[in-house]
Write a protein that holds these residues in place. Structure first.
Motif, PDB file in Angstrom:
ATOM      1  N   LEU A 102       7.818   0.304  12.585  1.00 21.53           N
ATOM      2  CA  LEU A 102       7.141   1.626  11.743  1.00 21.53           C
ATOM      3  C   LEU A 102       8.267   2.659  11.659  1.00 21.53           C
ATOM      4  N   ALA A 103       8.996   2.780  12.672  1.00 18.33           N
ATOM      5  CA  ALA A 103       9.992   3.801  12.668  1.00 18.33           C
ATOM      6  C   ALA A 103      11.064   3.669  11.753  1.00 18.33           C
ATOM      7  N   ILE A 104      11.594   2.581  11.930  1.00 14.94           N
ATOM      8  CA  ILE A 104      12.542   2.012  10.816  1.00 14.94           C
ATOM      9  C   ILE A 104      12.088   1.817   9.357  1.00 14.94           C
ATOM     10  N   GLY A 105      10.899   1.349   9.304  1.00 16.15           N
ATOM     11  CA  GLY A 105      10.443   1.293   8.318  1.00 16.15           C
ATOM     12  C   GLY A 105      10.268   2.382   7.293  1.00 16.15           C
ATOM     13  N   ALA A 106       9.748   3.663   8.043  1.00 16.41           N
ATOM     14  CA  ALA A 106       9.501   4.748   7.607  1.00 16.41           C
ATOM     15  C   ALA A 106      10.697   5.396   6.961  1.00 16.41           C
ATOM     16  N   CYS A 107      11.874   5.441   7.949  1.00 17.62           N
ATOM     17  CA  CYS A 107      13.080   5.921   7.228  1.00 17.62           C
ATOM     18  C   CYS A 107      13.602   5.192   5.984  1.00 17.62           C
ATOM     19  N   VAL A 108      13.604   3.727   5.988  1.00 20.14           N
ATOM     20  CA  VAL A 108      14.078   3.086   4.993  1.00 20.14           C
ATOM     21  C   VAL A 108      12.916   3.413   3.703  1.00 20.14           C
ATOM     22  N   GLY A 109      11.612   3.468   3.887  1.00 22.67           N
ATOM     23  CA  GLY A 109      10.841   3.778   2.620  1.00 22.67           C
ATOM     24  C   GLY A 109      11.112   5.285   2.405  1.00 22.67           C
ATOM     25  N   ALA A 110      11.316   6.297   3.241  1.00 19.92           N
ATOM     26  CA  ALA A 110      11.476   7.409   3.030  1.00 19.92           C
ATOM     27  C   ALA A 110      12.828   7.862   1.888  1.00 19.92           C
ATOM     28  N   LEU A 111      13.750   7.138   2.187  1.00 21.42           N
ATOM     29  CA  LEU A 111      14.868   7.029   1.327  1.00 21.42           C
ATOM     30  C   LEU A 111      14.911   6.465   0.070  1.00 21.42           C
ATOM     31  N   LEU A 112      14.208   5.314  -0.167  1.00 16.62           N
ATOM     32  CA  LEU A 112      14.072   4.726  -1.473  1.00 16.62           C
ATOM     33  C   LEU A 112      12.858   5.416  -2.268  1.00 16.62           C
ATOM     34  N   SER A 113      12.021   5.814  -1.494  1.00  9.15           N
ATOM     35  CA  SER A 113      10.987   6.825  -2.259  1.00  9.15           C
ATOM     36  C   SER A 113      11.810   8.438  -3.079  1.00  9.15           C
ATOM     37  N   ALA A 114      12.628   8.750  -2.072  1.00  9.46           N
ATOM     38  CA  ALA A 114      13.436   9.828  -2.456  1.00  9.46           C
ATOM     39  C   ALA A 114      14.419   9.401  -3.515  1.00  9.46           C
ATOM     40  N   VAL A 115      14.767   8.306  -3.759  1.00  5.99           N
ATOM     41  CA  VAL A 115      15.803   7.864  -4.897  1.00  5.99           C
ATOM     42  C   VAL A 115      14.808   7.552  -5.984  1.00  5.99           C
ATOM     43  N   LEU A 116      13.593   7.069  -6.156  1.00  6.45           N
ATOM     44  CA  LEU A 116      12.870   6.649  -7.220  1.00  6.45           C
ATOM     45  C   LEU A 116      12.259   8.219  -7.618  1.00  6.45           C
TER      46      LEU A 116
ATOM     47  N   ILE B 243       2.352  14.831  -4.160  1.00  9.07           N
ATOM     48  CA  ILE B 243       2.043  13.563  -4.849  1.00  9.07           C
ATOM     49  C   ILE B 243       1.768  12.574  -3.731  1.00  9.07           C
ATOM     50  N   LEU B 244       2.565  12.573  -2.499  1.00 16.45           N
ATOM     51  CA  LEU B 244       2.698  11.372  -1.601  1.00 16.45           C
ATOM     52  C   LEU B 244       1.330  11.587  -0.839  1.00 16.45           C
TER      53      LEU B 244
ATOM     54  N   ALA C 262       0.950  -1.085  -0.024  1.00 19.46           N
ATOM     55  CA  ALA C 262       0.061   0.060   0.077  1.00 19.46           C
ATOM     56  C   ALA C 262       0.983   1.288   0.065  1.00 19.46           C
ATOM     57  N   ILE C 263       1.871   1.159   0.602  1.00 19.37           N
ATOM     58  CA  ILE C 263       2.893   2.295   0.761  1.00 19.37           C
ATOM     59  C   ILE C 263       3.466   2.632  -0.503  1.00 19.37           C
ATOM     60  N   GLY C 264       4.265   1.325  -1.003  1.00 19.83           N
ATOM     61  CA  GLY C 264       5.178   1.478  -2.106  1.00 19.83           C
ATOM     62  C   GLY C 264       4.306   1.579  -3.444  1.00 19.83           C
ATOM     63  N   PHE C 265       2.836   1.302  -3.511  1.00 22.97           N
ATOM     64  CA  PHE C 265       2.115   1.364  -4.717  1.00 22.97           C
ATOM     65  C   PHE C 265       2.387   2.735  -5.449  1.00 22.97           C
TER      66      PHE C 265
END
Length: 271
Positions: free
Chosen positions: A175-189, A232-233, A80-83
């Motif tokens: 959730l905290a760690i996942g949010a950091c990882v997700g933010a990094l990958l989202s920024a890259v993409l 967008i997000l 859902a977050i990565g979609f």
């Protein structure tokens, strides 16, 4: 009806590129003007634009349903977050619609779908690979964090998983760690695709050049592009709350807007 705004005229598909494209400075006004133009494009062809949003929404619903049906409840949250991360690739048809609307060209379903199908034989296919690869990395990292932080937790269904994630200390760490990882990958993409996707449809450039140009746009306009990423997000996540159905309207508008923002961010080809 043509799109509004003062965007520079897009270039032909077959225009060869020499060197790196020149990028422009952007302001908040560019986002506002692009949003107006994107909304005008949506109103110009609402049924066709809405089709792409509907297709994306239905795909999302089926994707989440398959995960639940297969018992992979832990994948629902990253899915859902990565979609929204794959939305730029899904908006290729919308970019082509905006390109033709800006030129005042008449077009039908076959025109847009033919352009979309032809992208598989061009550099867009490599960008799809890059997008899906980062999406896969997101799932892999999510699973790794899940195993490390929730290794002593047990859940057999979606409700149990959500209760563990949102109402336990281990879940909060996850959730905290996942949010950091997700933010990094989202920024890259976001950085490598926000301009690259419409550029590949508009010009004859290789996907490396398109990605580097996209990164340059973000690097030289960090505040404006961060604001666009936030729009967008938030818009995409809120649109997914009512069973993904909000995407029928928001995805087309964001897709059309991205096209107009690209035209402002990258200088047109000199002929």
């Amino acid at each position: 009806m043509t799109s509004s705004g003062s965007d520079p005229a897009p270039s032909d598909h077959a225009t060869p590129q020499q060197g790196m494209p020149e990028v422009n400075g952007l302001t908040a006004d560019d986002i506002r003007t692009s949003l107006k133009a994107g909304f005008a494009d949506f109103l110009a062809r609402p049924m066709m634009s809405g089709f792409f949003g509907l297709f994306y929404a239905v795909f999302g619903i089926l994707f989440i349903w398959c995960l639940v049906w297969l018992g992979a409840v832990w994948m629902v949250i990253p899915a859902a977050i990565g979609f929204p991360l794959v939305a730029p690739f899904a908006a290729a048809g919308l970019y082509e619609m905006s390109r033709r609307l800006a030129r005042g060209e008449k077009f039908g379903w076959s025109d847009i779908l033919n352009v979309m199908s032809s992208q598989s034989r061009r550099e867009m296919g490599w960008m799809a690979f890059v997008t899906l690869f980062i999406f896969w990395v997101w799932f892999y990292q999510f699973r790794t964090v899940l195993v490390i932080t929730l290794q002593n937790s047990s859940f057999s269904d979606l409700d149990g998983f959500l209760n563990t994630v949102f109402f336990t200390p281990e879940g909060w760490i996850f959730l905290a760690i996942g949010a950091c990882v997700g933010a990094l990958l989202s920024a890259v993409l976001f950085s490598v695709t926000v301009v690259a996707m419409p550029m590949l449809l508009d010009r004859e450039v290789d996907f490396i050049t398109a990605m580097l140009t996209s990164v340059r746009v973000v690097r030289e306009n960090p505040v404006v592009m961060l604001g666009w990423a936030a729009i967008i997000l938030v818009t995409m996540l809120l649109s997914m709350v009512p069973a993904f159905l909000g995407l029928i309207f928001t995805l087309p508008i964001l897709g059309h807007t991205t096209w107009h923002l690209y035209l402002r961010a990258v200088s047109p080809v000199e002929r």
